[in-house]
Scaffold this active site. Structure first.
Site, mmCIF file in Angstrom:
data_model
loop_
_atom_site.group_PDB
_atom_site.id
_atom_site.type_symbol
_atom_site.label_atom_id
_atom_site.label_comp_id
_atom_site.label_asym_id
_atom_site.label_seq_id
_atom_site.Cartn_x
_atom_site.Cartn_y
_atom_site.Cartn_z
ATOM 1 N N SER A 59 0.606 -1.284 -0.010
ATOM 2 C CA SER A 59 -0.134 0.005 -0.122
ATOM 3 C C SER A 59 0.728 1.356 -0.049
ATOM 4 O O SER A 59 0.308 2.334 -0.191
ATOM 5 C CB SER A 59 -1.102 0.011 1.150
ATOM 6 O OG SER A 59 -0.249 0.239 2.290
ATOM 7 N N LYS A 135 0.695 4.476 6.659
ATOM 8 C CA LYS A 135 0.263 5.143 5.573
ATOM 9 C C LYS A 135 0.803 6.561 5.867
ATOM 10 O O LYS A 135 1.484 7.020 6.690
ATOM 11 C CB LYS A 135 -1.230 5.445 5.799
ATOM 12 C CG LYS A 135 -2.176 4.105 5.986
ATOM 13 C CD LYS A 135 -2.330 3.231 4.612
ATOM 14 C CE LYS A 135 -2.949 2.085 4.701
ATOM 15 N NZ LYS A 135 -2.890 1.232 3.545
#
Length: 264
Positions: A59, A135
């Site tokens: 990700s 993230k």
């Protein structure tokens, strides 16, 4: 046999051997204490200063690749440091974000597994079983994060972001949204926008996909392994030009989701 003369050569050799035996005995006795002190120091480092984390998903590609080990700074939050836009952070799963999508390695043979568990416990080896995500922070409390402007860019408080860290071939976002980030929370996105189940995929949940700052473990500061991918994880310059949020009411925009379920 001649008697040993006090102060003679034989007496000095005997005393020297006795001193050496005492030193060896003392060293052996001190070894458990030294090991215990080393373990305590390692645990303190892991708990309060820095910890290694294993990256099991894509990700954050191409910034952070699958299998990379990153070092996370856990110290500065203890001194009141706040999460800032652009930082790469590790945070606890807010609930259902992972959904079992993280890659798992093959089980280790007996013996090796126990050694790895011990090293992981003291923070010398990252765990592949942590229920954490990594993230990039796009917006903090009070910010309005929106996608997209006329040129397809994500904006924060009206300022468009220049995002060279986004994975090649990815649009800044294929999901249209507008979120006012509540105080004490952050809006996060993965750099591999087409393969990241980030805040955009939780817009219909409480707090519109934002996560609580208290769930942040720390800031990822460097990719430590493998050596050929070593690099610092600095705050991109584009976030320095974002203006302070303008006070006002919450605004809601259209929310569309791409079909398919991305990886976390």
């Amino acid at each position: 046999m001649e008697p040993v003369e006090p102060g003679g050569r034989a007496e000095r050799r005997r005393l020297a051997r006795k001193v050496r035996r005492r030193r060896r005995t003392r060293r052996v006795g001190e070894l458990p204490l030294l090991v215990a002190v080393a373990l305590c120091i390692a645990l303190v480092l892991k708990t309060f200063l820095v910890q290694a984390f294993f990256i099991p998903s894509g990700s954050m590609e191409q910034t952070i690749r699958i299998g990379d080990r990153v070092l996370v700074d856990k110290l500065t939050p203890w001194f009141g440091s706040k999460v800032e836009r652009g930082q790469v952070v590790v945070f606890k799963d807010p609930g259902g974000w992972l959904k079992g999508e993280a890659a798992r390695s093959e089980p280790d043979p007996a013996g090796v597994r126990q050694v790895k568990q011990a090293l992981t416990f003291i923070g010398l080896l990252p765990s592949a079983d942590e229920q954490d995500l990594i993230k990039r922070v796009i917006g903090v409390g009070g910010d309005t994060v929106k996608c997209c402007d006329a040129r397809g860019r994500v904006t924060v408080n009206g300022a468009p972001l220049d995002e060279p860290y986004v994975s090649p071939g990815n649009a800044p976002s294929e999901i249209r949204f507008e979120v006012r980030v509540p105080a004490g929370r952050i809006f996060v996105m993965g750099d591999h926008r087409a393969n990241s189940a980030d805040s955009r995929y939780h817009l219909d949940e409480a707090f519109e996909g934002t996560i609580d700052e208290k769930g942040v473990v720390g800031q990822a500061v460097v990719i430590a392994w493998p050596y050929d991918h070593w690099r610092g994880l600095d705050q991109p310059a584009t976030f320095l030009s974002v203006p302070d949020p303008v006070r006002g009411g919450r605004r809601r925009g259209p929310r569309r989701r791409r079909p398919g379920t991305p990886f976390a």
